[in-house]
Design a protein around this motif. Sequence first.
Motif, PDB file in Angstrom:
ATOM      1  N   PHE A  66       0.845  -1.195   0.000  1.00  0.00           N
ATOM      2  CA  PHE A  66       0.000   0.000   0.000  1.00  0.00           C
ATOM      3  C   PHE A  66       0.877   1.240   0.000  1.00  0.00           C
ATOM      4  CE2 PHE A  66      -2.357   3.376   2.164  1.00  0.00           C
ATOM      5  CZ  PHE A  66      -3.542   3.386   1.440  1.00  0.00           C
ATOM      6  N   VAL A  67       0.571   2.172  -0.890  1.00  0.00           N
ATOM      7  CA  VAL A  67       1.318   3.424  -0.980  1.00  0.00           C
ATOM      8  C   VAL A  67       0.585   4.476  -0.149  1.00  0.00           C
ATOM      9  CG1 VAL A  67       2.223   5.205  -2.516  1.00  0.00           C
ATOM     10  CG2 VAL A  67       2.150   2.810  -3.282  1.00  0.00           C
ATOM     11  N   GLY A  68       1.136   4.794   0.987  1.00  0.00           N
ATOM     12  CA  GLY A  68       0.493   5.752   1.879  1.00  0.00           C
ATOM     13  C   GLY A  68       1.050   5.628   3.278  1.00  0.00           C
ATOM     14  N   ASN A  69       0.310   6.094   4.245  1.00  0.00           N
ATOM     15  CA  ASN A  69       0.781   6.126   5.635  1.00  0.00           C
ATOM     16  C   ASN A  69       2.081   6.924   5.765  1.00  0.00           C
ATOM     17  OD1 ASN A  69      -1.247   4.185   6.757  1.00  0.00           O
ATOM     18  ND2 ASN A  69      -0.191   2.751   5.393  1.00  0.00           N
ATOM     19  N   PHE A  70       2.252   7.934   4.915  1.00  0.00           N
ATOM     20  CA  PHE A  70       3.526   8.639   4.862  1.00  0.00           C
ATOM     21  C   PHE A  70       3.723   9.538   6.084  1.00  0.00           C
ATOM     22  CE2 PHE A  70       3.322   8.258   0.011  1.00  0.00           C
ATOM     23  CZ  PHE A  70       4.099   7.118   0.027  1.00  0.00           C
ATOM     24  N   SER A  71       4.890   9.377   6.694  1.00  0.00           N
ATOM     25  CA  SER A  71       5.215  10.140   7.892  1.00  0.00           C
ATOM     26  C   SER A  71       6.411  11.062   7.702  1.00  0.00           C
ATOM     27  CB  SER A  71       5.508   9.181   9.048  1.00  0.00           C
ATOM     28  OG  SER A  71       6.579   8.311   8.716  1.00  0.00           O
ATOM     29  N   ALA A  72       7.176  10.893   6.621  1.00  0.00           N
ATOM     30  CA  ALA A  72       8.365  11.721   6.417  1.00  0.00           C
ATOM     31  C   ALA A  72       8.772  11.698   4.948  1.00  0.00           C
ATOM     32  CB  ALA A  72       9.533  11.230   7.286  1.00  0.00           C
ATOM     33  N   LEU A  73       9.459  12.757   4.537  1.00  0.00           N
ATOM     34  CA  LEU A  73      10.012  12.886   3.187  1.00  0.00           C
ATOM     35  C   LEU A  73      11.475  13.299   3.297  1.00  0.00           C
ATOM     36  CD1 LEU A  73       7.203  15.050   1.525  1.00  0.00           C
ATOM     37  CD2 LEU A  73       7.525  12.578   1.227  1.00  0.00           C
ATOM     38  N   ALA A  74      12.270  12.927   2.289  1.00  0.00           N
ATOM     39  CA  ALA A  74      13.657  13.388   2.241  1.00  0.00           C
ATOM     40  C   ALA A  74      14.172  13.305   0.813  1.00  0.00           C
ATOM     41  CB  ALA A  74      14.550  12.551   3.161  1.00  0.00           C
ATOM     42  N   PRO A  75      14.895  14.338   0.333  1.00  0.00           N
ATOM     43  CA  PRO A  75      15.560  14.240  -0.957  1.00  0.00           C
ATOM     44  C   PRO A  75      16.606  13.136  -0.914  1.00  0.00           C
ATOM     45  CG  PRO A  75      15.491  16.515  -0.187  1.00  0.00           C
ATOM     46  CD  PRO A  75      15.094  15.658   0.965  1.00  0.00           C
ATOM     47  N   ASN A  76      16.722  12.390  -2.012  1.00  0.00           N
ATOM     48  CA  ASN A  76      17.688  11.307  -2.105  1.00  0.00           C
ATOM     49  C   ASN A  76      18.839  11.722  -3.006  1.00  0.00           C
ATOM     50  OD1 ASN A  76      18.740   8.782  -1.606  1.00  0.00           O
ATOM     51  ND2 ASN A  76      17.484   7.735  -3.122  1.00  0.00           N
ATOM     52  N   GLY A  77      19.986  11.107  -2.832  1.00  0.00           N
ATOM     53  CA  GLY A  77      21.175  11.488  -3.576  1.00  0.00           C
ATOM     54  C   GLY A  77      21.093  11.254  -5.065  1.00  0.00           C
ATOM     55  N   ASP A  78      20.190  10.372  -5.528  1.00  0.00           N
ATOM     56  CA  ASP A  78      20.083  10.087  -6.959  1.00  0.00           C
ATOM     57  C   ASP A  78      19.045  10.962  -7.648  1.00  0.00           C
ATOM     58  OD1 ASP A  78      17.718   9.069  -6.044  1.00  0.00           O
ATOM     59  OD2 ASP A  78      18.063   7.008  -6.680  1.00  0.00           O
ATOM     60  N   GLY A  79      18.539  11.960  -6.961  1.00  0.00           N
ATOM     61  CA  GLY A  79      17.552  12.851  -7.548  1.00  0.00           C
ATOM     62  C   GLY A  79      16.129  12.445  -7.298  1.00  0.00           C
ATOM     63  N   SER A  80      15.908  11.300  -6.696  1.00  0.00           N
ATOM     64  CA  SER A  80      14.553  10.874  -6.381  1.00  0.00           C
ATOM     65  C   SER A  80      14.133  11.436  -5.030  1.00  0.00           C
ATOM     66  CB  SER A  80      14.457   9.345  -6.378  1.00  0.00           C
ATOM     67  OG  SER A  80      15.273   8.793  -5.355  1.00  0.00           O
ATOM     68  N   LEU A  81      12.933  11.106  -4.636  1.00  0.00           N
ATOM     69  CA  LEU A  81      12.393  11.536  -3.351  1.00  0.00           C
ATOM     70  C   LEU A  81      12.086  10.303  -2.526  1.00  0.00           C
ATOM     71  CD1 LEU A  81      11.193  14.067  -1.764  1.00  0.00           C
ATOM     72  CD2 LEU A  81       8.988  13.304  -2.664  1.00  0.00           C
ATOM     73  N   PHE A  91       9.754   4.131   0.581  1.00  0.00           N
ATOM     74  CA  PHE A  91       9.519   4.220  -0.859  1.00  0.00           C
ATOM     75  C   PHE A  91      10.497   5.196  -1.504  1.00  0.00           C
ATOM     76  CE2 PHE A  91       5.492   2.732   0.755  1.00  0.00           C
ATOM     77  CZ  PHE A  91       4.984   1.901  -0.245  1.00  0.00           C
ATOM     78  N   SER A  92      10.859   4.893  -2.740  1.00  0.00           N
ATOM     79  CA  SER A  92      11.564   5.834  -3.594  1.00  0.00           C
ATOM     80  C   SER A  92      10.581   6.274  -4.673  1.00  0.00           C
ATOM     81  CB  SER A  92      12.786   5.170  -4.236  1.00  0.00           C
ATOM     82  OG  SER A  92      13.414   6.046  -5.154  1.00  0.00           O
ATOM     83  N   LEU A  93      10.407   7.586  -4.830  1.00  0.00           N
ATOM     84  CA  LEU A  93       9.451   8.131  -5.780  1.00  0.00           C
ATOM     85  C   LEU A  93      10.155   8.821  -6.930  1.00  0.00           C
ATOM     86  CD1 LEU A  93       6.909   9.778  -3.295  1.00  0.00           C
ATOM     87  CD2 LEU A  93       7.009   7.398  -4.081  1.00  0.00           C
ATOM     88  N   ASP A  94       9.624   8.652  -8.126  1.00  0.00           N
ATOM     89  CA  ASP A  94      10.178   9.315  -9.300  1.00  0.00           C
ATOM     90  C   ASP A  94      10.037  10.827  -9.156  1.00  0.00           C
ATOM     91  OD1 ASP A  94       9.655  10.524 -12.235  1.00  0.00           O
ATOM     92  OD2 ASP A  94      10.992   8.796 -12.373  1.00  0.00           O
TER      93      ASP A  94
END
Length: 354
Positions: A66-81, A91-94
């Motif tokens: 399931f995609v959800g229950n999100f509690s935090a975000l952070a920029p990733n070194g490869d340009g993804s989120l 999760f890694s997001l495009d």
Amino acid sequence: MRLRSLRTLLATVTAGLAAATTLAAAGPANANLSKGNLPKGNACSPAVSIDGFSDALDKTTYEGTFVGNFSALAPNGDGSLLALSDRSALFSLDRRTLAPKGVVPLADEKGAALDSEGLAVDSDGTRLITSETEPSVRRYDRDGHLLGGGLPVPDALKVAPAGRATVNQTFEGLTLYPGGRTLLASMEGALSGDAAGIVRFQTWDRRHGQEFRLSAQYGYRTDSGLGVPEVQATPDGRLLVLERGFTAGVGNTVRLYLADPRRATDTSGVENLTGQGDVRLIRKTLLADLVTCPTLGATARQPQPNPLLDNIEGMAITGWAKGRLKVLLVSDDNQNAVQTTRFYSLRVSLRVRV
């Protein structure tokens, strides 16, 4: 999914990435909609404006998760989120579409799931992740493998009976200061014995490649009835602090503050924070109450004072230029039919005194 709002959101983050230097690897990016099509009057306050929102991931799945229950975000070194689920998944997001590119499960030393809440990414790609259960801060590699033991946590911050914290009111926010030397975790609620509404922010410092060691701790007073779900260090050494609450039949309250801990008292040796002038708490200035943001055509499945609002819990700084931040927020839908997984793109001025 609101296509116009999604495209607006992605176009805004793209602009932020182009302007950023130290924050160049950031969130989603797409320029399908020109800024000329942005709605007029998108200010939430003199310091904050909203450029768009996206419900694109709401009630979706990826590889059976399931995609959800999100509690935090952070920029990733490869340009993804990176988007952290509190159900022990990362999760890694495009960056262009917000579409999931990968997901890894997380576990503690015994293989048990985490109540994963806070996320920061170190310069070498190590993921620093909090769990509210104990609470804890653990290190993981890009594939979700645990790296060594967790960071030390003061006894008082542990959940009772080991400490004085309340279940589900511990390490919600996590941020790594620019330069990577200081890590800060924010407690969501007050400790037993502390005055209601005063929460503690714990820091760890490291030097010359050493491991993180316990450092200063600070007190922060929330608005009445609100807790702290997220905190992010700004490029100038201050903090963006989210405060959030929920009232049944009314909806969510979400406020964004700029705070400065640099003159606050180190409370690591203070047993009880009474709020009666015994210590200098972190000073804060309201940037925006998000109820004042334009709705942008958003809808809500439950009562809300503004249909744009939901259970906003995650925040990441995705760009910085000329004293203004690009900030991405996300709501935690709790896998609940009447809540929404929603991303929000904000512009935040740092030309504010605290």
